[in-house]
Design an enzyme around this catalytic site. Structure first.
Site, short mmCIF file in Angstrom:
data_model
loop_
_atom_site.label_atom_id
_atom_site.label_comp_id
_atom_site.label_asym_id
_atom_site.label_seq_id
_atom_site.Cartn_x
_atom_site.Cartn_y
_atom_site.Cartn_z
N LYS A 1 0.90 -1.31 -0.06
CA LYS A 1 0.10 -0.09 -0.11
C LYS A 1 0.74 1.35 -0.14
O LYS A 1 0.50 2.33 -0.44
CB LYS A 1 -1.13 -0.06 1.33
CG LYS A 1 -2.06 -1.00 0.97
CD LYS A 1 -3.43 -0.63 2.15
CE LYS A 1 -4.29 -1.64 2.25
NZ LYS A 1 -5.21 -1.69 3.21
N LYS B 1 -4.15 -11.79 -6.44
CA LYS B 1 -5.61 -12.01 -5.67
C LYS B 1 -6.76 -11.09 -5.83
O LYS B 1 -6.54 -9.79 -6.37
CB LYS B 1 -5.04 -11.88 -3.84
CG LYS B 1 -4.99 -10.63 -3.62
CD LYS B 1 -4.89 -10.52 -1.91
CE LYS B 1 -5.11 -8.97 -1.26
NZ LYS B 1 -4.47 -8.83 -0.17
N LYS C 1 -10.40 -5.09 -4.20
CA LYS C 1 -11.28 -3.85 -4.81
C LYS C 1 -10.34 -2.95 -5.56
O LYS C 1 -10.93 -2.57 -6.43
CB LYS C 1 -11.67 -3.25 -3.70
CG LYS C 1 -10.44 -2.46 -2.77
CD LYS C 1 -11.09 -1.82 -1.36
CE LYS C 1 -10.01 -0.97 -0.95
NZ LYS C 1 -9.35 -2.11 -0.10
#
Ligand code: TYM
Length: 332
Positions: A112, A195, A198
């Site tokens: 992130k 994976k 969103k």
């Protein structure tokens, strides 16, 4: 009795099929056997830039999806993280026994923060796993039902619990990650080595559980496979087909083995058509029930407020013990 706790972030448009298969299905099973706490980590939801109105809506929405997906609010304690201030309070204490290097090594932080750039990424993102450890340890659980991608965070939680116990005396139960045998990692339908999440690069890679039946079927039928013809489970050589088999198995409870022999000699198109049907049959009713629940937001909010009171009862006991152990002067 034995206890579990877990949470799902209220980010994204809706819970996706990975959340559903990797976690929610497993929660519904664990609530039969364990005293269960399920919550919506809205404090985690602000570790990346967010829209306040959207967060509020999605928090209520996620609660509705939990219930629609089978969480029974009379049996399990269902609550919103920010309603239980002990989470943030314990997180601080755990942050103070975590090494900077240890925090910076977390895969999710690395991913992130790389996306945002280290200058822009918040300190909240770095301390995210300590907040998650607090979420868990407050409830003294035996297990944490999560998908594969949260295993590292549960591992850190275990380390922090052991470290605290060692330094300040036996306080926390050291929980196990409860990871399902099938469905612990669902992959993007368009990019079956990444994976499902969103932040999918193509909207067709991600199935939201509030997608229309038509959309769900369309995405499954458009899933990337390979130019072979054989239906078998081989993550390396056939990631697309293997992913479809995993989803199929997790949704129906049939073993991969069973499915492989059932589809022997059949075409990818058959597998996709049948899978679309079973996913729609499972997820469609969850979507519709969610809408019904959202029609009465007052009732949902009342449920969440009851849940928070129950959760606080347990959380406050653990926090008081921690505050005492680390040497804080009682507030009298
Ligand atoms: P989150 O919100 O990203 O995901 C919620 C749950 O869904 C699982 N999951 C998947 N399972 C299979 N395949 C996928 N593609 C997939 N994507 C997500 C996750 O493993 C998770 O179980 N940090 C947590 C939220 C959290 C939490 C906690 C969890 C905060 N505090 C305390 C447990 C206990 C998270 O971001 O999960």
């Amino acid at each position: 009795g034995a206890r579990v706790i877990s949470g799902m972030q209220p980010s994204g448009e809706s819970l996706h099929l990975g959340n559903y298969v990797g976690a929610l299905v497993n929660w519904v099973k664990t609530q039969e056997q364990y005293e269960s706490f399920f919550f919506i980590p809205d404090l985690h939801g602000i570790t990346v830039p967010h829209d306040p109105q959207f967060l509020r809506e999605r928090t209520r929405n996620t609660a509705a999806q939990f219930i629609a997906g089978g969480i029974d609010p009379d049996r399990s304690t269902l609550f919103v993280q920010s309603h239980v201030p002990e989470h943030a309070q314990l997180a601080w204490v755990l942050t103070c026994i975590t090494g900077m290097g240890e925090a910076a090594r977390m895969t999710q932080f690395k991913d992130k923060s790389a996306k945002q750039g280290t200058e822009a990424a918040s300190v909240g993102l770095l301390s995210y796993p300590m907040l998650m450890a607090a979420d868990i340890l407050l409830y003294q659980p035996d297990g944490v039902p999560v998908g594969d991608d949260q295993k590292q965070h549960v591992e850190l939680t275990r380390n922090l619990a052991q470290r605290f116990n060692h330094r300040f005396g036996e306080t926390f139960r050291v929980p196990e990650p409860f990871i399902p045998e099938v469905g612990a990692r669902i992959y993007d339908l368009q990019e079956p080595t990444v994976k499902m999440s969103k932040s999918a690069s193509s909207p067709n890679g991600l199935i939201n559980i509030n997608d229309t039946d038509k959309k769900i079927a369309k995405k499954i039928k458009a899933a990337v496979t390979d130019d072979g013809t054989e239906i078998r489970f081989d993550r390396e050589a056939k990631p697309g087909v293997s992913n479809l088999l995993s989803i199929y198995s997790a949704v129906t409870g049939k073993s991969i083995q069973e499915l492989v022999s059932e589809y022997q000699g059949k075409m990818y198109g058959h597998l996709k058509a049948d899978l679309a049907e079973v996913v729609v049959a499972t997820v469609g009713p969850v979507r519709d029930r969610t809408q019904e629940l959202l029609a009465d937001p007052g009732e949902l909010d009342a449920l969440l407020s009851k849940g928070a009171a129950k959760a606080r009862h347990t959380a406050a006991g653990t926090l008081a013990e921690v505050y005492d152990k680390v040497g804080f002067l009682p507030a009298a």
